[in-house]
Design a protein around this motif. Structure first.
Motif: not given
Lengths: 159, 159
Positions: B58-71
């Protein structure tokens, strides 16, 4: 209502898994060594949890609502953390090939609280402990349970 | 809507935990070795899972919606098992004493299915793998992941 649901597969006959869920000795082998009471329909069971240093950090008391041999075990919590009181734990068992499948559910939390997420992780480790107990003879009941976060070391932990 | 929620505490600085969640190398260290893509807001990441014999299950693909450093890290699944498409995984981080607390949530399942219970257990084992990776340097990413049931050995497993 919020539920915690886990699925685990144990490579053993269904009767062995049922015994580990439906007897005081069984529960003491995977959840907490300090398990006492009477495991029959209408009976009450008391579970206590210690920190690694031996201090009691919490406990619960539940009523055995139903025991359906090799199919289902149903508990309802009567005493313990306020979030737990009135909630139900149900284990549904089935056999698929070499595996006994356990569908675990901790049902009817009034609302999601951070403790729910702690308990979800903790129940997962206890389901792995149940699997190890039945497959190898040695589980990881408290106080030898897998520690998952800071709450497992203080009196703030429900279990 | 149905959510899976877990809480884990990792004895390490928050920046180390954030790095394990916000980089492709980090995710490959605790979830699956076969992690590729670009971990930035709007980027896509692909994860693949093999059975112990080496067959892709199996496998998946996802979109990175947000990266809030250290949070906070926020993913949305775009491809994979139909139950996963459109669901969100969110990691919220905070520091309490020596611990980085991870509040993990896999949100917005359309309905509860048996696969949800499998995935809840499996995410719990991967959160323990994340904890081990950050605390010891060695996680248990697929194909070295903890096997929890019969679905982990066949093409029926989503992960």
């Amino acid at each position: 209502m919020v539920d915690i649901d886990h699925r685990v597969g144990i490579k053993a006959p269904i009767s062995k898994v049922y015994a580990a869920l439906s007897t005081v000795e069984g529960v003491a082998g995977w959840w907490t060594k300090k398990t006492t009471g009477v495991s029959k329909s209408g009976g009450n069971i008391d579970v206590r949890f210690n920190s690694p240093s031996g201090k009691e950090i919490g406990g619960m008391n539940f009523e055995v609502m139903g025991l359906d041999p090799n199919k289902k075990v149903h508990w309802r919590f009567r005493l313990g953390p306020k979030e737990w009181i009135g909630t139900d734990v149900i284990f549904n068992l089935s056999q698929i090939g070499d595996y006994t499948i356990v569908l675990f559910s901790h049902k009817n939390w009034c609302e999601f609280v951070e403790c729910t997420a702690h308990c979800s992780m903790k129940w997962a480790t206890f389901m792995l402990s149940l699997k190890e107990l039945v497959e190898t003879g040695i589980g990881k009941p408290s106080p030898n349970d897998v520690k998952i976060d800071n709450w497992n070391w203080t009196s703030g932990a429900s279990f």
